[in-house]
Enzyme design. Sequence first.
Site, PDB file in Angstrom:
ATOM      1  N   MET A 134       1.080  -1.093  -0.168  1.00 52.94           N
ATOM      2  CA  MET A 134      -0.164   0.520   0.120  1.00 52.94           C
ATOM      3  C   MET A 134       0.825   1.429  -0.474  1.00 52.94           C
ATOM      4  SD  MET A 134      -3.647  -0.460   1.758  1.00 52.94           S
ATOM      5  CE  MET A 134      -2.875  -1.070   3.509  1.00 52.94           C
ATOM      6  N   HIS A 186       9.685  -2.682   3.260  1.00 49.64           N
ATOM      7  CA  HIS A 186       9.114  -3.249   2.238  1.00 49.64           C
ATOM      8  C   HIS A 186      10.453  -3.509   1.004  1.00 49.64           C
ATOM      9  CE1 HIS A 186       5.581  -0.308   3.458  1.00 49.64           C
ATOM     10  NE2 HIS A 186       5.378  -1.308   2.986  1.00 49.64           N
ATOM     11  N   GLN A 240       5.956 -10.678   6.778  1.00 54.54           N
ATOM     12  CA  GLN A 240       5.973 -11.354   8.504  1.00 54.54           C
ATOM     13  C   GLN A 240       4.723 -10.723   9.467  1.00 54.54           C
ATOM     14  OE1 GLN A 240       5.281 -15.273   9.064  1.00 54.54           O
ATOM     15  NE2 GLN A 240       4.979 -14.785  11.254  1.00 54.54           N
ATOM     16  N   LYS A 241       4.934  -9.052   9.604  1.00 52.79           N
ATOM     17  CA  LYS A 241       4.609  -8.768  10.064  1.00 52.79           C
ATOM     18  C   LYS A 241       3.029  -8.091  10.540  1.00 52.79           C
ATOM     19  CE  LYS A 241       3.941  -3.868  10.988  1.00 52.79           C
ATOM     20  NZ  LYS A 241       3.474  -3.281  11.098  1.00 52.79           N
ATOM     21  N   GLN A 293      -2.397 -12.260   7.893  1.00 49.39           N
ATOM     22  CA  GLN A 293      -2.653 -11.523   6.929  1.00 49.39           C
ATOM     23  C   GLN A 293      -2.037 -12.841   5.738  1.00 49.39           C
ATOM     24  OE1 GLN A 293      -2.803  -8.057   4.150  1.00 49.39           O
ATOM     25  NE2 GLN A 293      -0.210  -8.297   3.953  1.00 49.39           N
ATOM     26  N   SER A 303       4.390   1.632   8.561  1.00 46.59           N
ATOM     27  CA  SER A 303       4.413   2.899   7.855  1.00 46.59           C
ATOM     28  C   SER A 303       3.154   3.874   8.624  1.00 46.59           C
ATOM     29  CB  SER A 303       3.531   2.493   6.145  1.00 46.59           C
ATOM     30  OG  SER A 303       3.807   1.731   5.897  1.00 46.59           O
TER      31      SER A 303
HETATM   32  O1  PAF Z   1       0.233  -5.163   3.988  1.00 47.93           O
HETATM   33  C1  PAF Z   1      -0.160  -4.758   2.987  1.00 47.93           C
HETATM   34  O2  PAF Z   1       0.007  -3.651   2.774  1.00 47.93           O
HETATM   35  C2  PAF Z   1      -1.636  -4.872   2.624  1.00 47.93           C
HETATM   36  O3  PAF Z   1      -2.960  -5.273   3.178  1.00 47.93           O
HETATM   37  C3  PAF Z   1      -2.410  -5.427   1.325  1.00 47.93           C
HETATM   38  C4  PAF Z   1      -1.135  -7.484   0.939  1.00 47.93           C
HETATM   39  C5  PAF Z   1      -0.838  -5.311  -0.048  1.00 47.93           C
HETATM   40  C6  PAF Z   1      -3.623  -5.676   0.507  1.00 47.93           C
HETATM   41  O4  PAF Z   1      -3.623  -4.579   0.318  1.00 47.93           O
END
Ligand code: PAF
Length: 280
Positions: free
Chosen positions: A28, A35, A147-148, A152, A185
């Site tokens: 995002m 990232h 992994q944070k 998810q 972020s």
């Molecule tokens: O982890 C993220 O930044 C978001 O949840 C993702 C996987 C890009 C989906 O919008």
Amino acid sequence: MRILKTITETREELAKFKNKSIGLVPTMGFFHEGHLSLMKQARQECDIVVVSLFVNPTQFGQGEDFEQYPRDELRDAELAQSNGVDYIFQPSVKEMYQESFNTAVVLGRTLTDKMCGSSRPGHFQGVATVVTKLFNIIQPEKAYFGQKDAQQLVVIKSFVRDLNLPIEIIGMPIIREEDGLAKSSRNIYLSHKEREQALGLYRALCLGEDLIQGGLLNRSELIGRVKDFLLNQPGLEVDYFEAVQAEDLSAPDILKGKIIIAGAVRAGSTRLIDNILVEV
Ligand code: PAF
């Protein structure tokens, strides 16, 4: 590096690489070293690296920070380029969700009725839907996630397996500041004082790790001990603290093998999550 804004343009461009491996880093934006570590790993393992940059409205609940979510597209493009990214896929909300959009990936409750799933109803459905769309548009061989966002990662691995998507999901370790705060972020929202207070979550997780390593595997006792500590950290409002099995987020009375200890707190108005993987 090229920035692709439409799905058609992206499909046409990536169709050139039929016999090459494509690595996708879904993000995002507002990049930090977490990232960048995903981009670097993708660069090492794949012929073509695509980063998607899309602040996905469907994974934010009412009153959450969709509008305020930090954005800096120019800086992101520079960072992606200097980390060897070939393409940024950066669609608008309209491009991803046309007016008649009327579909969602529905997840079973066992992975989503706990932790972030219970404090953010609908969040993982939004994530699963957008990630499925990204997979369909980019068609990567491998996709990289931090992994944070431990829950998810488990959710994504699970729907990729259930829907037979031919994509390898790679989880990469959490990148931390020197004092232990997980890079995020959302750290940009923190005042100096809140930044100090936010460390209480990491300290609680370290306590949990020590207790497990010291042999405390009784889940409710472990949660009780760490929660007591967390509740006494100044300036933090505790959302949850959990200890679950890493593979399927199940919650047996006695933990064993790979365990995720995870928590979410609010420091001021900023919601922060963090976790540590412990193996016994
Ligand atoms: O982890 C993220 O930044 C978001 O949840 C993702 C996987 C890009 C989906 O919008």
